[in-house]
Design a protein around this motif. Structure first.
Motif, PDB file in Angstrom:
ATOM      1  N   ASP A 100      38.059  47.936  52.693  1.00  0.00           N
ATOM      2  CA  ASP A 100      38.376  48.140  51.278  1.00  0.00           C
ATOM      3  C   ASP A 100      38.147  46.871  50.466  1.00  0.00           C
ATOM      4  OD1 ASP A 100      39.067  50.770  51.715  1.00  0.00           O
ATOM      5  OD2 ASP A 100      41.217  50.385  51.777  1.00  0.00           O
ATOM      6  N   LEU A 101      38.541  45.735  51.038  1.00  0.00           N
ATOM      7  CA  LEU A 101      38.377  44.469  50.334  1.00  0.00           C
ATOM      8  C   LEU A 101      36.912  44.107  50.133  1.00  0.00           C
ATOM      9  CD1 LEU A 101      41.171  42.285  51.938  1.00  0.00           C
ATOM     10  CD2 LEU A 101      40.972  42.862  49.526  1.00  0.00           C
ATOM     11  N   LEU A 102      36.079  44.437  51.108  1.00  0.00           N
ATOM     12  CA  LEU A 102      34.677  44.046  51.048  1.00  0.00           C
ATOM     13  C   LEU A 102      33.786  45.053  50.327  1.00  0.00           C
ATOM     14  CD1 LEU A 102      34.290  42.586  54.637  1.00  0.00           C
ATOM     15  CD2 LEU A 102      34.585  41.333  52.490  1.00  0.00           C
ATOM     16  N   ALA A 103      34.251  46.287  50.210  1.00  0.00           N
ATOM     17  CA  ALA A 103      33.428  47.343  49.611  1.00  0.00           C
ATOM     18  C   ALA A 103      33.067  46.985  48.168  1.00  0.00           C
ATOM     19  CB  ALA A 103      34.165  48.678  49.649  1.00  0.00           C
ATOM     20  N   GLY A 104      31.805  46.791  47.934  1.00  0.00           N
ATOM     21  CA  GLY A 104      31.327  46.528  46.586  1.00  0.00           C
ATOM     22  C   GLY A 104      31.618  45.141  46.051  1.00  0.00           C
ATOM     23  N   PHE A 105      32.271  44.306  46.842  1.00  0.00           N
ATOM     24  CA  PHE A 105      32.700  42.992  46.356  1.00  0.00           C
ATOM     25  C   PHE A 105      31.515  42.102  46.019  1.00  0.00           C
ATOM     26  CE2 PHE A 105      34.710  38.759  46.881  1.00  0.00           C
ATOM     27  CZ  PHE A 105      35.754  38.930  45.988  1.00  0.00           C
ATOM     28  N   GLU A 106      30.468  42.172  46.819  1.00  0.00           N
ATOM     29  CA  GLU A 106      29.302  41.305  46.597  1.00  0.00           C
ATOM     30  C   GLU A 106      28.585  41.639  45.294  1.00  0.00           C
ATOM     31  OE1 GLU A 106      28.504  38.567  48.269  1.00  0.00           O
ATOM     32  OE2 GLU A 106      30.297  38.919  49.447  1.00  0.00           O
ATOM     33  N   GLU A 107      28.688  42.881  44.835  1.00  0.00           N
ATOM     34  CA  GLU A 107      28.016  43.268  43.596  1.00  0.00           C
ATOM     35  C   GLU A 107      28.733  42.762  42.355  1.00  0.00           C
ATOM     36  OE1 GLU A 107      28.547  45.888  46.063  1.00  0.00           O
ATOM     37  OE2 GLU A 107      26.616  45.214  46.832  1.00  0.00           O
ATOM     38  N   ASP A 113      36.491  39.184  37.497  1.00  0.00           N
ATOM     39  CA  ASP A 113      36.374  40.559  38.006  1.00  0.00           C
ATOM     40  C   ASP A 113      36.560  40.591  39.521  1.00  0.00           C
ATOM     41  OD1 ASP A 113      35.922  41.476  35.436  1.00  0.00           O
ATOM     42  OD2 ASP A 113      33.739  41.449  35.645  1.00  0.00           O
ATOM     43  N   ARG A 114      36.050  39.576  40.205  1.00  0.00           N
ATOM     44  CA  ARG A 114      36.243  39.501  41.665  1.00  0.00           C
ATOM     45  C   ARG A 114      37.723  39.320  41.997  1.00  0.00           C
ATOM     46  NH1 ARG A 114      31.971  36.670  45.543  1.00  0.00           N
ATOM     47  NH2 ARG A 114      30.278  38.106  45.155  1.00  0.00           N
ATOM     48  N   LEU A 115      38.374  38.425  41.272  1.00  0.00           N
ATOM     49  CA  LEU A 115      39.799  38.182  41.533  1.00  0.00           C
ATOM     50  C   LEU A 115      40.617  39.429  41.234  1.00  0.00           C
ATOM     51  CD1 LEU A 115      40.096  34.583  40.056  1.00  0.00           C
ATOM     52  CD2 LEU A 115      39.878  35.236  42.470  1.00  0.00           C
ATOM     53  N   ALA A 116      40.289  40.111  40.155  1.00  0.00           N
ATOM     54  CA  ALA A 116      40.988  41.359  39.821  1.00  0.00           C
ATOM     55  C   ALA A 116      40.745  42.415  40.887  1.00  0.00           C
ATOM     56  CB  ALA A 116      40.543  41.860  38.449  1.00  0.00           C
ATOM     57  N   ALA A 117      39.508  42.450  41.424  1.00  0.00           N
ATOM     58  CA  ALA A 117      39.181  43.438  42.459  1.00  0.00           C
ATOM     59  C   ALA A 117      40.037  43.235  43.704  1.00  0.00           C
ATOM     60  CB  ALA A 117      37.702  43.365  42.810  1.00  0.00           C
ATOM     61  N   LEU A 118      40.304  41.981  44.053  1.00  0.00           N
ATOM     62  CA  LEU A 118      41.174  41.717  45.209  1.00  0.00           C
ATOM     63  C   LEU A 118      42.558  42.323  44.994  1.00  0.00           C
ATOM     64  CD1 LEU A 118      40.332  37.978  45.941  1.00  0.00           C
ATOM     65  CD2 LEU A 118      39.687  39.958  47.326  1.00  0.00           C
ATOM     66  N   GLU A 158      45.127  35.011  36.493  1.00  0.00           N
ATOM     67  CA  GLU A 158      45.420  33.654  36.024  1.00  0.00           C
ATOM     68  C   GLU A 158      45.980  32.789  37.150  1.00  0.00           C
ATOM     69  OE1 GLU A 158      48.061  33.880  32.692  1.00  0.00           O
ATOM     70  OE2 GLU A 158      46.628  35.011  31.483  1.00  0.00           O
ATOM     71  N   SER A 159      46.883  33.343  37.932  1.00  0.00           N
ATOM     72  CA  SER A 159      47.464  32.598  39.047  1.00  0.00           C
ATOM     73  C   SER A 159      46.409  32.235  40.073  1.00  0.00           C
ATOM     74  CB  SER A 159      48.571  33.420  39.714  1.00  0.00           C
ATOM     75  OG  SER A 159      49.616  33.641  38.810  1.00  0.00           O
ATOM     76  N   LEU A 160      45.529  33.174  40.367  1.00  0.00           N
ATOM     77  CA  LEU A 160      44.462  32.910  41.329  1.00  0.00           C
ATOM     78  C   LEU A 160      43.487  31.868  40.786  1.00  0.00           C
ATOM     79  CD1 LEU A 160      43.832  36.542  42.605  1.00  0.00           C
ATOM     80  CD2 LEU A 160      45.014  34.692  43.805  1.00  0.00           C
ATOM     81  N   ARG A 161      43.192  31.926  39.498  1.00  0.00           N
ATOM     82  CA  ARG A 161      42.322  30.918  38.887  1.00  0.00           C
ATOM     83  C   ARG A 161      42.928  29.524  39.041  1.00  0.00           C
ATOM     84  NH1 ARG A 161      38.117  32.237  35.614  1.00  0.00           N
ATOM     85  NH2 ARG A 161      38.338  30.270  34.495  1.00  0.00           N
ATOM     86  N   ASP A 162      44.237  29.427  38.833  1.00  0.00           N
ATOM     87  CA  ASP A 162      44.912  28.128  39.005  1.00  0.00           C
ATOM     88  C   ASP A 162      44.746  27.629  40.446  1.00  0.00           C
ATOM     89  OD1 ASP A 162      45.716  28.106  36.373  1.00  0.00           O
ATOM     90  OD2 ASP A 162      47.766  28.775  36.808  1.00  0.00           O
ATOM     91  N   LEU A 163      44.955  28.508  41.403  1.00  0.00           N
ATOM     92  CA  LEU A 163      44.829  28.114  42.806  1.00  0.00           C
ATOM     93  C   LEU A 163      43.415  27.669  43.154  1.00  0.00           C
ATOM     94  CD1 LEU A 163      46.888  30.867  44.645  1.00  0.00           C
ATOM     95  CD2 LEU A 163      47.399  28.434  44.545  1.00  0.00           C
ATOM     96  N   LEU A 164      42.438  28.294  42.501  1.00  0.00           N
ATOM     97  CA  LEU A 164      41.036  27.999  42.807  1.00  0.00           C
ATOM     98  C   LEU A 164      40.456  26.890  41.937  1.00  0.00           C
ATOM     99  CD1 LEU A 164      39.744  31.644  43.308  1.00  0.00           C
ATOM    100  CD2 LEU A 164      40.387  29.961  45.061  1.00  0.00           C
ATOM    101  N   ASN A 165      41.323  26.235  41.135  1.00  0.00           N
ATOM    102  CA  ASN A 165      40.893  25.095  40.341  1.00  0.00           C
ATOM    103  C   ASN A 165      39.869  25.506  39.280  1.00  0.00           C
ATOM    104  OD1 ASN A 165      41.042  22.403  39.624  1.00  0.00           O
ATOM    105  ND2 ASN A 165      39.424  21.759  41.030  1.00  0.00           N
TER     106      ASN A 165
END
Length: 196
Positions: free
Chosen positions: A72-79, A85-90, A188-195
């Motif tokens: 589920d996590l990987l389905a369509g993630f590369e596109e 959008d990637r962070l939201a998809a997670l 936003e939280s994930l963006r902070d973690l990823l610098n």
């Protein structure tokens, strides 16, 4: 006519699906082997034959769940090209209905954690499962940081642990009160973690 291997595979699948539903809704300790067998329209003997008992069934379910969640996590993630959008998809994968699994996956995860915290026979494989998830996530984060030219504030391993903590912690809160845990706040939280 189905072969013996096909019938065995069908029985195994039916028992795992019934266990996933019952364990998520009622809890592992509240569900008997007999109830799982009945819900799967199989015998208790079939459950013991395939899994050795309820604990073995839980361990098998753990493996199936790991594979389904990863898919589920990987389905369509590369596109998905935009980072937000990637962070939201997670987060969406952890809070969506997951097709035929419904919203029960998070309840089952929590049930697995509770049982694993109390029983090392379940806790050790569960810890290994999460170590594998963190390792794959760390590898993906390291690759992404190199490709994007964005240095991580912490090691990929520590970043992966924190990212997983934010995702799961927010998913737990979202399960109880979806209006309070907005996906934008998680991003936003994930963006902070990823610098970012």
């Amino acid at each position: 006519m189905a072969t013996q291997d096909q019938r065995r595979a069908e029985t195994r699948t039916r028992l795992i699906d019934a266990a996933a539903d019952l364990f998520a809704r009622k809890g592992f300790h509240a569900v008997s082997a007999e109830a799982v067998a009945e819900a799967a329209d199989r015998t208790t003997g079939a459950l013991y034959n395939h899994f050795g008992g309820k604990e073995g069934l839980l361990l098998a379910l753990l493996e199936v769940w790991k594979d389904q969640t990863a898919a589920d996590l990987l389905a369509g993630f590369e596109e998905i090209t935009e980072i937000d959008d990637r962070l939201a998809a997670l987060f969406d994968v952890l809070t969506s209905d997951h097709g035929d699994r419904g919203a029960s996956w998070l309840l089952l995860e929590l049930e697995l954690w509770l049982h694993g915290a109390r029983d090392p026979a379940i806790g050790e494989p569960l810890a290994r499962r999460y170590a594998g998830i963190r390792a794959r996530l760390a590898e993906g984060l390291a690759d992404w940081a190199d490709t994007a030219g964005v240095p991580l504030r912490r090691s990929p391993e520590r970043t992966a642990t924190a990212v997983l903590g934010v995702l799961i912690g927010c998913a737990v809160q979202h399960r109880l009160d979806p209006a309070v845990v907005e996906r934008e706040a998680v991003v936003e939280s994930l963006r902070d973690l990823l610098n970012l």
